[in-house]
Design a protein around this motif. Structure first.
Motif, PDB file in Angstrom:
ATOM      1  N   ARG A 111      -3.013  -7.646  -7.192  1.00 44.65           N
ATOM      2  CA  ARG A 111      -4.129  -6.688  -7.141  1.00 44.65           C
ATOM      3  C   ARG A 111      -4.959  -6.825  -8.409  1.00 44.65           C
ATOM      4  O   ARG A 111      -5.015  -5.934  -9.245  1.00 44.65           O
ATOM      5  CB  ARG A 111      -3.592  -5.263  -7.009  1.00 44.65           C
ATOM      6  CG  ARG A 111      -2.819  -4.933  -5.746  1.00 44.65           C
ATOM      7  CD  ARG A 111      -3.690  -4.869  -4.498  1.00 44.65           C
ATOM      8  NE  ARG A 111      -4.766  -3.915  -4.569  1.00 44.65           N
ATOM      9  CZ  ARG A 111      -4.708  -2.678  -4.087  1.00 44.65           C
ATOM     10  NH1 ARG A 111      -3.622  -2.252  -3.505  1.00 44.65           N
ATOM     11  NH2 ARG A 111      -5.738  -1.884  -4.182  1.00 44.65           N
TER      12      ARG A 111
ATOM     13  N   THR B  63       0.732   4.887  -7.897  1.00 45.10           N
ATOM     14  CA  THR B  63       0.833   5.016  -6.440  1.00 45.10           C
ATOM     15  C   THR B  63      -0.530   5.308  -5.834  1.00 45.10           C
ATOM     16  O   THR B  63      -0.898   4.721  -4.809  1.00 45.10           O
ATOM     17  CB  THR B  63       1.828   6.133  -6.072  1.00 45.10           C
ATOM     18  OG1 THR B  63       3.092   5.816  -6.645  1.00 45.10           O
ATOM     19  CG2 THR B  63       1.963   6.277  -4.585  1.00 45.10           C
ATOM     20  N   ARG B  64      -1.287   6.176  -6.460  1.00 44.52           N
ATOM     21  CA  ARG B  64      -2.639   6.482  -5.957  1.00 44.52           C
ATOM     22  C   ARG B  64      -3.537   5.248  -5.990  1.00 44.52           C
ATOM     23  O   ARG B  64      -4.305   5.007  -5.061  1.00 44.52           O
ATOM     24  CB  ARG B  64      -3.264   7.592  -6.768  1.00 44.52           C
ATOM     25  CG  ARG B  64      -2.723   8.944  -6.455  1.00 44.52           C
ATOM     26  CD  ARG B  64      -3.461  10.016  -7.204  1.00 44.52           C
ATOM     27  NE  ARG B  64      -2.886  11.320  -6.933  1.00 44.52           N
ATOM     28  CZ  ARG B  64      -3.235  12.419  -7.558  1.00 44.52           C
ATOM     29  NH1 ARG B  64      -4.138  12.373  -8.516  1.00 44.52           N
ATOM     30  NH2 ARG B  64      -2.668  13.563  -7.247  1.00 44.52           N
ATOM     31  N   SER B  65      -3.464   4.483  -7.050  1.00 47.33           N
ATOM     32  CA  SER B  65      -4.324   3.305  -7.137  1.00 47.33           C
ATOM     33  C   SER B  65      -3.893   2.224  -6.140  1.00 47.33           C
ATOM     34  O   SER B  65      -4.727   1.492  -5.624  1.00 47.33           O
ATOM     35  CB  SER B  65      -4.359   2.746  -8.559  1.00 47.33           C
ATOM     36  OG  SER B  65      -3.105   2.252  -8.917  1.00 47.33           O
ATOM     37  N   LEU B  66      -2.593   2.136  -5.865  1.00 46.12           N
ATOM     38  CA  LEU B  66      -2.120   1.150  -4.887  1.00 46.12           C
ATOM     39  C   LEU B  66      -2.456   1.543  -3.457  1.00 46.12           C
ATOM     40  O   LEU B  66      -2.727   0.682  -2.621  1.00 46.12           O
ATOM     41  CB  LEU B  66      -0.613   0.955  -5.010  1.00 46.12           C
ATOM     42  CG  LEU B  66      -0.153   0.059  -6.130  1.00 46.12           C
ATOM     43  CD1 LEU B  66       1.361   0.089  -6.241  1.00 46.12           C
ATOM     44  CD2 LEU B  66      -0.631  -1.363  -5.932  1.00 46.12           C
ATOM     45  N   THR B  67      -2.447   2.826  -3.152  1.00 48.43           N
ATOM     46  CA  THR B  67      -2.702   3.267  -1.785  1.00 48.43           C
ATOM     47  C   THR B  67      -4.189   3.456  -1.498  1.00 48.43           C
ATOM     48  O   THR B  67      -4.558   3.614  -0.333  1.00 48.43           O
ATOM     49  CB  THR B  67      -1.955   4.574  -1.471  1.00 48.43           C
ATOM     50  OG1 THR B  67      -2.330   5.565  -2.412  1.00 48.43           O
ATOM     51  CG2 THR B  67      -0.450   4.350  -1.514  1.00 48.43           C
ATOM     52  N   ALA B  68      -5.019   3.460  -2.527  1.00 51.79           N
ATOM     53  CA  ALA B  68      -6.452   3.592  -2.326  1.00 51.79           C
ATOM     54  C   ALA B  68      -6.999   2.336  -1.654  1.00 51.79           C
ATOM     55  O   ALA B  68      -6.520   1.225  -1.884  1.00 51.79           O
ATOM     56  CB  ALA B  68      -7.160   3.836  -3.655  1.00 51.79           C
ATOM     57  N   LYS B  69      -8.007   2.538  -0.841  1.00 44.14           N
ATOM     58  CA  LYS B  69      -8.630   1.387  -0.186  1.00 44.14           C
ATOM     59  C   LYS B  69      -9.398   0.581  -1.203  1.00 44.14           C
ATOM     60  O   LYS B  69     -10.104   1.141  -2.057  1.00 44.14           O
ATOM     61  CB  LYS B  69      -9.568   1.862   0.923  1.00 44.14           C
ATOM     62  CG  LYS B  69      -8.836   2.520   2.061  1.00 44.14           C
ATOM     63  CD  LYS B  69      -9.793   2.929   3.143  1.00 44.14           C
ATOM     64  CE  LYS B  69      -9.019   3.592   4.262  1.00 44.14           C
ATOM     65  NZ  LYS B  69      -9.901   4.018   5.353  1.00 44.14           N
TER      66      LYS B  69
END
Length: 85
Positions: free
Chosen positions: A25, A76-82
């Motif tokens: 990423r 986790t928020r940055s990984l699950t964000a589109k």
């Protein structure tokens, strides 16, 4: 009671996922660097901060634990964000 080698071992365990996240990423590289820096600062000062608290009283707050939880939530928020287009 903790050896300095324990800290090196823990950081080594975090190095592999860090490399994978940065290479998979790449668009989140700046976020990973910021979160890693926050963890490094918390880890560097947490033990001394806790020892100082214990020297002056009977209770202490371990700073690294809430910082690690915050970093986990933000990661986790940055990984699950589109991904941005």
């Amino acid at each position: 009671w903790l050896s300095p080698r324990v800290v090196l071992y823990d950081w080594t365990l975090l190095l592999l996922p860090g490399i994978i996240l940065v290479t998979r990423r790449a668009e989140l590289k700046d976020a990973w660097l910021g979160l890693g820096g926050l963890l490094a600062v918390a880890a560097a000062f947490s033990l001394q901060f806790t020892e100082t608290q214990l020297d002056s009283g009977t209770r202490a707050v371990q700073l690294a634990v809430p910082v690690l939880a915050l970093v986990a939530v933000l990661a986790t928020r940055s990984l699950t964000a589109k991904p941005a287009d």
